[in-house]
Design a protein around this motif. Structure first.
Motif, PDB file in Angstrom:
ATOM      1  N   PHE A 111      28.699 -13.206 -15.906  1.00 46.42           N
ATOM      2  CA  PHE A 111      29.057 -12.462 -14.841  1.00 46.42           C
ATOM      3  C   PHE A 111      30.230 -11.464 -15.392  1.00 46.42           C
ATOM      4  CE2 PHE A 111      31.802 -12.791 -10.643  1.00 46.42           C
ATOM      5  CZ  PHE A 111      31.078 -11.809 -10.137  1.00 46.42           C
ATOM      6  N   SER A 112      29.996 -10.247 -15.345  1.00 47.06           N
ATOM      7  CA  SER A 112      30.704  -8.865 -15.967  1.00 47.06           C
ATOM      8  C   SER A 112      30.361  -7.905 -15.833  1.00 47.06           C
ATOM      9  CB  SER A 112      31.106  -9.484 -17.583  1.00 47.06           C
ATOM     10  OG  SER A 112      31.860  -8.443 -18.181  1.00 47.06           O
ATOM     11  N   GLU A 113      31.422  -6.925 -15.678  1.00 50.82           N
ATOM     12  CA  GLU A 113      30.967  -5.430 -15.707  1.00 50.82           C
ATOM     13  C   GLU A 113      30.427  -5.089 -17.254  1.00 50.82           C
ATOM     14  OE1 GLU A 113      35.354  -6.067 -16.208  1.00 50.82           O
ATOM     15  OE2 GLU A 113      33.713  -6.812 -14.955  1.00 50.82           O
ATOM     16  N   ASN A 114      29.939  -3.824 -17.458  1.00 49.63           N
ATOM     17  CA  ASN A 114      29.440  -3.691 -18.603  1.00 49.63           C
ATOM     18  C   ASN A 114      30.593  -3.450 -19.778  1.00 49.63           C
ATOM     19  OD1 ASN A 114      27.085  -3.105 -17.155  1.00 49.63           O
ATOM     20  ND2 ASN A 114      26.883  -1.049 -18.081  1.00 49.63           N
ATOM     21  N   GLY A 127      21.651 -23.862 -11.472  1.00 50.42           N
ATOM     22  CA  GLY A 127      22.190 -24.994 -12.253  1.00 50.42           C
ATOM     23  C   GLY A 127      22.800 -24.686 -13.401  1.00 50.42           C
ATOM     24  N   ALA A 128      23.699 -23.668 -13.529  1.00 45.31           N
ATOM     25  CA  ALA A 128      24.300 -23.052 -14.672  1.00 45.31           C
ATOM     26  C   ALA A 128      25.238 -24.334 -15.206  1.00 45.31           C
ATOM     27  CB  ALA A 128      24.987 -21.681 -14.165  1.00 45.31           C
ATOM     28  N   LYS A 129      25.323 -24.552 -16.696  1.00 46.17           N
ATOM     29  CA  LYS A 129      26.351 -25.491 -17.251  1.00 46.17           C
ATOM     30  C   LYS A 129      27.510 -24.771 -17.584  1.00 46.17           C
ATOM     31  CE  LYS A 129      23.342 -29.200 -18.897  1.00 46.17           C
ATOM     32  NZ  LYS A 129      23.270 -30.098 -20.140  1.00 46.17           N
ATOM     33  N   LEU A 130      27.623 -23.441 -17.779  1.00 48.90           N
ATOM     34  CA  LEU A 130      28.828 -23.039 -17.926  1.00 48.90           C
ATOM     35  C   LEU A 130      28.712 -21.380 -17.786  1.00 48.90           C
ATOM     36  CD1 LEU A 130      28.807 -21.149 -20.912  1.00 48.90           C
ATOM     37  CD2 LEU A 130      29.050 -23.660 -21.690  1.00 48.90           C
ATOM     38  N   LEU A 131      29.824 -20.673 -17.616  1.00 46.53           N
ATOM     39  CA  LEU A 131      29.782 -19.186 -17.132  1.00 46.53           C
ATOM     40  C   LEU A 131      30.789 -18.345 -18.131  1.00 46.53           C
ATOM     41  CD1 LEU A 131      29.668 -17.040 -15.008  1.00 46.53           C
ATOM     42  CD2 LEU A 131      31.803 -17.907 -14.106  1.00 46.53           C
ATOM     43  N   PHE A 132      30.235 -17.338 -18.512  1.00 48.19           N
ATOM     44  CA  PHE A 132      31.014 -16.186 -19.297  1.00 48.19           C
ATOM     45  C   PHE A 132      31.208 -15.208 -18.266  1.00 48.19           C
ATOM     46  CE2 PHE A 132      28.925 -18.249 -22.713  1.00 48.19           C
ATOM     47  CZ  PHE A 132      29.945 -18.326 -23.778  1.00 48.19           C
ATOM     48  N   ALA A 133      32.474 -15.023 -18.314  1.00 43.20           N
ATOM     49  CA  ALA A 133      32.997 -14.044 -17.214  1.00 43.20           C
ATOM     50  C   ALA A 133      34.228 -12.995 -17.606  1.00 43.20           C
ATOM     51  CB  ALA A 133      33.611 -14.595 -15.997  1.00 43.20           C
ATOM     52  N   SER A 134      34.033 -11.847 -17.374  1.00 43.08           N
ATOM     53  CA  SER A 134      35.019 -10.977 -17.766  1.00 43.08           C
ATOM     54  C   SER A 134      36.329 -11.072 -17.099  1.00 43.08           C
ATOM     55  CB  SER A 134      34.951  -9.466 -17.425  1.00 43.08           C
ATOM     56  OG  SER A 134      34.727  -9.358 -16.055  1.00 43.08           O
ATOM     57  N   LYS A 182      38.372  -9.597 -15.067  1.00 39.90           N
ATOM     58  CA  LYS A 182      38.239  -9.008 -13.702  1.00 39.90           C
ATOM     59  C   LYS A 182      37.297  -9.940 -12.802  1.00 39.90           C
ATOM     60  CE  LYS A 182      36.931  -4.985 -11.074  1.00 39.90           C
ATOM     61  NZ  LYS A 182      36.026  -3.683 -11.267  1.00 39.90           N
ATOM     62  N   GLN A 183      36.212 -10.325 -13.229  1.00 39.76           N
ATOM     63  CA  GLN A 183      35.282 -11.061 -12.540  1.00 39.76           C
ATOM     64  C   GLN A 183      35.891 -12.620 -12.524  1.00 39.76           C
ATOM     65  OE1 GLN A 183      33.330  -9.320 -10.720  1.00 39.76           O
ATOM     66  NE2 GLN A 183      33.421  -7.783 -12.042  1.00 39.76           N
ATOM     67  N   ARG A 184      36.564 -13.104 -13.421  1.00 38.59           N
ATOM     68  CA  ARG A 184      37.123 -14.445 -13.434  1.00 38.59           C
ATOM     69  C   ARG A 184      38.113 -14.612 -12.308  1.00 38.59           C
ATOM     70  NH1 ARG A 184      41.194 -16.999 -15.150  1.00 38.59           N
ATOM     71  NH2 ARG A 184      42.388 -15.297 -16.083  1.00 38.59           N
ATOM     72  N   ARG A 185      38.856 -13.639 -12.131  1.00 37.40           N
ATOM     73  CA  ARG A 185      40.021 -13.653 -10.990  1.00 37.40           C
ATOM     74  C   ARG A 185      39.196 -13.500  -9.575  1.00 37.40           C
ATOM     75  NH1 ARG A 185      42.496  -9.521 -14.291  1.00 37.40           N
ATOM     76  NH2 ARG A 185      41.834  -7.753 -12.814  1.00 37.40           N
ATOM     77  N   LYS A 186      38.020 -12.864  -9.477  1.00 34.33           N
ATOM     78  CA  LYS A 186      37.623 -12.885  -8.306  1.00 34.33           C
ATOM     79  C   LYS A 186      36.930 -14.432  -8.019  1.00 34.33           C
ATOM     80  CE  LYS A 186      34.258  -9.578  -7.876  1.00 34.33           C
ATOM     81  NZ  LYS A 186      32.815  -8.788  -7.801  1.00 34.33           N
ATOM     82  N   LEU A 187      36.635 -14.926  -8.756  1.00 37.22           N
ATOM     83  CA  LEU A 187      36.289 -16.363  -8.712  1.00 37.22           C
ATOM     84  C   LEU A 187      37.083 -17.629  -8.636  1.00 37.22           C
ATOM     85  CD1 LEU A 187      33.047 -16.412 -10.962  1.00 37.22           C
ATOM     86  CD2 LEU A 187      32.976 -16.203  -8.613  1.00 37.22           C
ATOM     87  N   GLU A 188      38.416 -17.210  -8.894  1.00 33.78           N
ATOM     88  CA  GLU A 188      39.447 -17.927  -8.703  1.00 33.78           C
ATOM     89  C   GLU A 188      39.633 -19.019  -7.689  1.00 33.78           C
ATOM     90  OE1 GLU A 188      43.098 -16.217  -9.715  1.00 33.78           O
ATOM     91  OE2 GLU A 188      42.869 -16.330 -12.000  1.00 33.78           O
ATOM     92  N   GLU A 189      39.436 -18.576  -6.300  1.00 34.88           N
ATOM     93  CA  GLU A 189      39.387 -18.929  -5.150  1.00 34.88           C
ATOM     94  C   GLU A 189      38.213 -19.866  -4.669  1.00 34.88           C
ATOM     95  OE1 GLU A 189      40.391 -16.259  -1.838  1.00 34.88           O
ATOM     96  OE2 GLU A 189      42.299 -15.536  -2.895  1.00 34.88           O
TER      97      GLU A 189
END
Length: 534
Positions: A59-62, A100-107, A109-116
């Motif tokens: 989950f990341s921008e380019n 059923g993802a086991k882990l997530l790679f995120a930028s 910016k996108q990691r902050r979006k998911l904090e809540e």
């Protein structure tokens, strides 16, 4: 290309010093860096217990590390789940749960979006990935490799994250890499080619053709940080001097209608001259040379896909000999189904079927030859994840994939798209109305930004989003009082309606045009969400 991602990465023989992926104006990852990163990341995934077939979300921008994660995951034998950065946190959570993802790679910016959202699965930051000395990588872990087959699942791509509407398109190693091979037949590329990436990598169009295709040939790919404004884009074109660009029609349509067409219609004499084919061709040719220079002067291929291109814009590109190519495909087809080299691009056609696939027209109309476009080949998806019912619906009894698009094919095999099957409108006289064709006609008007055709009762109406820049300039020049603005716009819309109706058959006439006050809501691939306005 009968291979898996593991074979693609292991057999990659591009020079380690060649530039691979990088941000505009910053240091690039070399192909040596990319290989080292892939190796160390695979080690990390194995260390964390990732097995063949496990789903890993991205989950990341380019950015340069996006491709590294994609290639590391797929070459290990795990399944990558790319998520479009425009998706809201709730949609992302739905996708993570459904896949059923086991882990997530995120930028970051996108990691902050998911904090809540309170995610329970591990999250890795793309920005933390660093190249390591390949000779010092943990070979003990790396030697634990999984045997991969061409028909193993490689990626799940979600076209929507909305609850109850998530469709996870399952693509195998064969699906994706056969489409990379198909690209070779359209345009040859090398280490000397420079791609400028403008579309989201999580969309299969950009991923297959704008990442994997250049990777296999050692080309470089430049990314732009943030949303590219016109000024930033023009700066990028001048500095990168790209040889390859993939785009949706919206970009080139805006450039043509705001920068080129406006000049031709700014004076009465040039407008008259432009209406005559011989002088139109000459003017387009002159303007095309300037446009090519603005694109850096070294462009060899400008791929257009994702939506219909306006005929006025294509006419200009054709006359000016701009190196454009219109392709056709879907996420479910990895994506490319048809396309041509710019040198043989035919006006209004999406080209010939890719060399390793087949197309046919299902149940064509006896009079027009138009029917549903159906496809077969190594690039056709395995199906929708956890959805056998919808998978069965999109395949014919004899195994052809139903695209849901209407079109026809010429005797020499070229494909012409008419529109989406679900958008088809039946006219009062029983004639088929393809709204996309009328919208293209409307959008040629210099006062129109975008439009959507729909049917109200038996009447055909259009929602119009006007060109604010052109409208504002007119109102300023005429010095109209504010209370006259709405009256002027109503008169303008009626003039546009009358002009368009001159080009339509008697049974297909627009009864009214309705102003759309705000821009149409769009999908990540810049298609208008028609269902919101119909």
């Amino acid at each position: 290309m009968n291979m898996t991602f593991s074979q693609l990465v292991e057999n990659h023989n591009v020079s380690d010093k060649a530039k691979a992926f990088g941000f505009l104006g910053k240091d690039f990852l070399t192909y040596g860096d990319v290989k080292s990163l892939i190796k160390s990341l695979k080690n990390e995934l194995i260390y964390r217990g990732i097995e063949k077939g496990d789903r890993i979300a991205l989950f990341s921008e380019n950015q340069p590390h996006w491709g590294v994660v994609y290639l590391a995951v797929t070459s290990l034998g795990a399944v990558i789940v790319p998520i479009l950065p425009e998706f809201a946190s709730k949609a992302v959570v739905n996708i993570l749960d459904h896949s059923g993802a086991k882990l997530l790679f995120a930028s970051e910016k996108q990691r902050r979006k998911l904090e809540e959202a309170g995610l329970s699965l591990p999250v890795f930051k793309l920005e933390d990935l660093e190249p390591v000395d390949g000779n010092k990588a943990d070979k003990t872990l790396y030697e634990k490799d999984f045997a991969l087959e061409e028909d193993d699942l490689a990626a799940i791509l979600y076209t929507s994250g909305t609850t109850g509407n998530s469709k996870g398109v399952m693509l195998s190693h064969r699906n994706i890499l056969s489409n990379v091979e198909a690209s070779y037949q359209i345009i040859a590329i090398s280490e000397e080619d420079r791609f400028l990436s403008l579309l989201p990598l999580a969309h299969t169009y950009e991923c297959t053709l704008g990442l994997l295709f250049p990777f296999t040939n050692g080309s470089s790919v430049t990314y732009i940080e943030g949303v590219p404004s016109p000024r930033i884009l023009m700066d990028a074109l001048a500095r990168v001097k790209p040889t390859m660009i993939l785009s949706v029609p919206l970009l080139i349509e805006k450039i043509y209608r705001s920068k080129v067409a406006g000049l031709f219609h700014s004076r009465k004499i040039t407008s008259i001259l432009y209406s005559l084919p011989p002088t139109r061709f000459l003017l387009n040719h002159i303007a095309g040379k300037k446009l090519l220079k603005a694109f850096g002067g070294e462009l060899r291929f400008f791929g257009i896909g994702g939506a219909p291109l306006g005929p006025d814009v294509e006419r200009f590109l054709k006359d000016s000999r701009f190196p454009y190519s219109i392709g056709y495909g879907l996420t479910e087809t990895s994506p490319l189904l048809a396309g041509d080299n710019p040198s043989i691009q035919r006006f209004r056609s999406t080209g010939n079927p890719v060399f390793n696939g087949e197309l046919r027209i299902g149940e064509p109309d006896r009079r027009t030859g138009v029917g549903e476009i159906q496809a077969k080949g190594p690039n056709i998806m395995l199906g929708y994840y956890k959805d056998e019912e919808r998978t069965a619906e999109v395949f014919t009894e004899d195994g052809w994939f139903r695209t849901g698009d209407l079109g026809k094919m010429t005797q020499d095999g070229r494909l012409f798209i008419k529109g989406r099957k679900k958008n088809l409108i039946l006219g009062s006289n029983g004639e088929n109305i393809y709204p996309e064709e009328i919208e293209s006609l409307i959008n040629e008007n210099e006062y129109v930004e975008e439009s959507v055709i729909t049917q109200k009762g038996k009447e055909l109406v259009a929602f119009i989003y006007l060109n604010a820049e052109k409208l504002t300039a007119d109102l300023k020049n005429m010095k109209l009082p504010t209370e006259k603005f709405e009256e002027y716009k109503a008169s303008l819309l009626d003039r546009i309606r009358q002009e368009v109706n001159k080009h339509l058959n008697a049974g297909i006439r627009l009864s009214s045009l309705i102003e759309q006050k705000i821009p149409f809501e769009k999908t990540p691939s810049m298609k208008i969400k028609r269902y919101l306005y119909i």
